[in-house]
Design a protein around this motif. Structure first.
Motif, PDB file in Angstrom:
ATOM      1  N   ASP A   8       0.698  -1.141   0.049  1.00 24.67           N
ATOM      2  CA  ASP A   8      -0.123  -0.102   0.001  1.00 24.67           C
ATOM      3  C   ASP A   8       0.980   1.344   0.101  1.00 24.67           C
ATOM      4  O   ASP A   8       0.585   2.210  -0.823  1.00 24.67           O
ATOM      5  CB  ASP A   8      -0.971  -0.098   1.129  1.00 24.67           C
ATOM      6  CG  ASP A   8      -1.580   1.314   1.389  1.00 24.67           C
ATOM      7  OD1 ASP A   8      -2.170   1.995   0.407  1.00 24.67           O
ATOM      8  OD2 ASP A   8      -1.752   1.808   2.684  1.00 24.67           O
ATOM      9  N   GLU A  15      -0.640   5.638  -7.161  1.00 24.68           N
ATOM     10  CA  GLU A  15      -2.407   5.513  -7.391  1.00 24.68           C
ATOM     11  C   GLU A  15      -2.581   6.983  -8.016  1.00 24.68           C
ATOM     12  O   GLU A  15      -3.515   7.081  -8.861  1.00 24.68           O
ATOM     13  CB  GLU A  15      -2.899   5.689  -5.959  1.00 24.68           C
ATOM     14  CG  GLU A  15      -4.277   5.491  -6.186  1.00 24.68           C
ATOM     15  CD  GLU A  15      -4.971   5.862  -4.724  1.00 24.68           C
ATOM     16  OE1 GLU A  15      -4.301   6.159  -3.891  1.00 24.68           O
ATOM     17  OE2 GLU A  15      -6.258   5.548  -4.584  1.00 24.68           O
ATOM     18  N   THR A  33      -2.058   4.577   3.401  1.00 24.83           N
ATOM     19  CA  THR A  33      -3.512   5.003   2.923  1.00 24.83           C
ATOM     20  C   THR A  33      -4.452   4.140   3.848  1.00 24.83           C
ATOM     21  O   THR A  33      -4.098   3.151   4.743  1.00 24.83           O
ATOM     22  CB  THR A  33      -3.660   4.949   1.635  1.00 24.83           C
ATOM     23  OG1 THR A  33      -4.170   3.616   1.278  1.00 24.83           O
ATOM     24  CG2 THR A  33      -2.695   5.303   0.596  1.00 24.83           C
ATOM     25  N   ASP A  34      -5.746   4.213   3.593  1.00 27.14           N
ATOM     26  CA  ASP A  34      -6.935   3.619   4.032  1.00 27.14           C
ATOM     27  C   ASP A  34      -6.638   1.977   4.251  1.00 27.14           C
ATOM     28  O   ASP A  34      -7.369   1.328   4.793  1.00 27.14           O
ATOM     29  CB  ASP A  34      -8.290   3.895   3.222  1.00 27.14           C
ATOM     30  CG  ASP A  34      -8.208   3.847   1.627  1.00 27.14           C
ATOM     31  OD1 ASP A  34      -6.981   3.954   1.112  1.00 27.14           O
ATOM     32  OD2 ASP A  34      -9.343   3.671   1.196  1.00 27.14           O
ATOM     33  N   ASP A  35      -6.096   1.452   2.991  1.00 25.73           N
ATOM     34  CA  ASP A  35      -5.709   0.153   2.784  1.00 25.73           C
ATOM     35  C   ASP A  35      -5.073  -0.169   4.037  1.00 25.73           C
ATOM     36  O   ASP A  35      -5.342  -1.171   4.654  1.00 25.73           O
ATOM     37  CB  ASP A  35      -4.814  -0.173   1.538  1.00 25.73           C
ATOM     38  CG  ASP A  35      -5.699   0.157   0.453  1.00 25.73           C
ATOM     39  OD1 ASP A  35      -5.699   1.625   0.068  1.00 25.73           O
ATOM     40  OD2 ASP A  35      -5.689  -0.536  -0.510  1.00 25.73           O
ATOM     41  N   ASP A 222      -2.111   1.507  -5.075  1.00 27.99           N
ATOM     42  CA  ASP A 222      -1.842   0.972  -3.634  1.00 27.99           C
ATOM     43  C   ASP A 222      -2.577  -0.316  -3.406  1.00 27.99           C
ATOM     44  O   ASP A 222      -2.068  -1.151  -2.566  1.00 27.99           O
ATOM     45  CB  ASP A 222      -2.527   2.500  -2.640  1.00 27.99           C
ATOM     46  CG  ASP A 222      -3.656   2.613  -2.723  1.00 27.99           C
ATOM     47  OD1 ASP A 222      -4.243   2.377  -3.886  1.00 27.99           O
ATOM     48  OD2 ASP A 222      -4.157   3.427  -1.906  1.00 27.99           O
ATOM     49  N   THR A 223      -3.855  -0.269  -3.832  1.00 28.20           N
ATOM     50  CA  THR A 223      -4.626  -1.398  -3.310  1.00 28.20           C
ATOM     51  C   THR A 223      -4.334  -2.733  -4.158  1.00 28.20           C
ATOM     52  O   THR A 223      -4.107  -3.788  -3.442  1.00 28.20           O
ATOM     53  CB  THR A 223      -6.117  -1.171  -3.648  1.00 28.20           C
ATOM     54  OG1 THR A 223      -6.557  -0.122  -3.090  1.00 28.20           O
ATOM     55  CG2 THR A 223      -7.072  -2.380  -3.446  1.00 28.20           C
TER      56      THR A 223
HETATM   57 MG   LIG Z   1      -5.882   3.615  -0.751  1.00 36.44          MG
END
Ligand SMILES: [Mg+2]
Length: 269
Positions: A8, A15, A33-35, A222-223
């Motif tokens: 990520d 991204e 990040t959120d991941d 990223d994901t």
């Molecule tokens: Mg992300």
């Protein structure tokens, strides 16, 4: 599990600044990040409630995952969460969302480590998806990712992992990455981005090449790197030191602490 978080972080810059170059440099602006945040939320949910569940316990378990997602969102609201997720996380009265995005699949790597049967992995995946990704596509993709980790850590070959996912999750994993890369774009639907991330792992030769394969697809970097990197670490069981150093310096200390706790308990090899 850290392989997902490092993926990520490495993918985060790309991204936004898409690349099709396999030899891309690790960029100093990379960040978690959120991941990563939600992968750690899943770790914490498992650490707090480690027991196996039965089908009847799905709703209760889903609520435990949901509470943890909301808690971690409140700690890191600027980590790059999608609009739909943010709205859900801020409004506790909102019910389950039926998203078919890859947000369900990006956070389930810890589940593949923590449970000892296929049935339990898939039940936990379902519970973990229910609050925000209650769409059959999202649950199917998340199941494929967690099962890839589960099978990799059990020592299965890439061919066995590929066959299992093709048979049980309906993805065609025989398309060469070079062919996918030609047309690949940013599209965070599960059915679009998850199979390609799994192929990025299948075509890799080590952890780093899995992440490079995923990022250089030029999509949801990223994901896709989080997923490919998470599976690759379970399979190769090692991550190069230069990547570890680069990413550890970019990870929040409280996230690191929970990750360490999870790894000490569940990652023994
Ligand atoms: Mg992300």
């Amino acid at each position: 599990m850290l392989g997902a978080i490092y993926g990520d972080i490495i993918g985060s810059y790309y991204e936004v600044h898409c690349t099709k170059d396999y030899d891309f440099p690790l960029n100093k602006e990379s960040h978690f990040t959120d991941d990563s945040v939600l992968t750690i939320a899943v770790c914490k949910a498992i650490l707090n409630f480690p027991d196996d569940i039965k089908k009847l316990g799905l709703r209760k378990r889903a609520k435990e995952y949901a509470a943890m997602y909301r808690h971690y969102y409140s700690c890191f609201p600027g980590a790059g969460f999608g609009n739909m997720f943010s709205k859900w996380a801020r409004n506790h009265d909102l019910g389950n969302i039926k998203s078919y995005g890859n947000g369900g699949a990006m956070r389930v790597i810890p589940i593949g480590y923590a449970y000892s049967t296929e049935e339990q992995v898939l039940l936990q995946v379902k519970a973990s998806c229910m609050p925000t990704h209650k769409h059959k596509e999202a649950i199917n993709g998340a199941g494929a990712v967690a099962m890839a980790v589960f099978l990799a850590r059990k020592g299965k070959s890439k061919e066995e992992i590929k066959e299992y996912i093709e048979k049980n999750h309906g993805y065609d994993l025989s398309i060469p990455l070079s062919q996918i890369r030609e047309k690949h774009i940013f599209d965070s639907r599960t059915s679009y981005s998850v199979p390609s991330a799994i192929i990025a792992f299948l075509e890799s030769t080590d952890y780093e090449s899995a992440v490079r394969n995923a990022v250089s697809l030029g999509g949801d970097a990223d994901t896709e790197a989080c997923i490919a990197g998470g599976i690759a670490e379970a399979f190769y069981k090692e991550i190069p030191d230069h990547i570890r150093r680069f990413c550890e310096s970019r990870l929040d200390s409280s996230l690191k602490k929970t990750a360490r706790e999870f790894c000490e308990k569940y990652i023994t090899d």
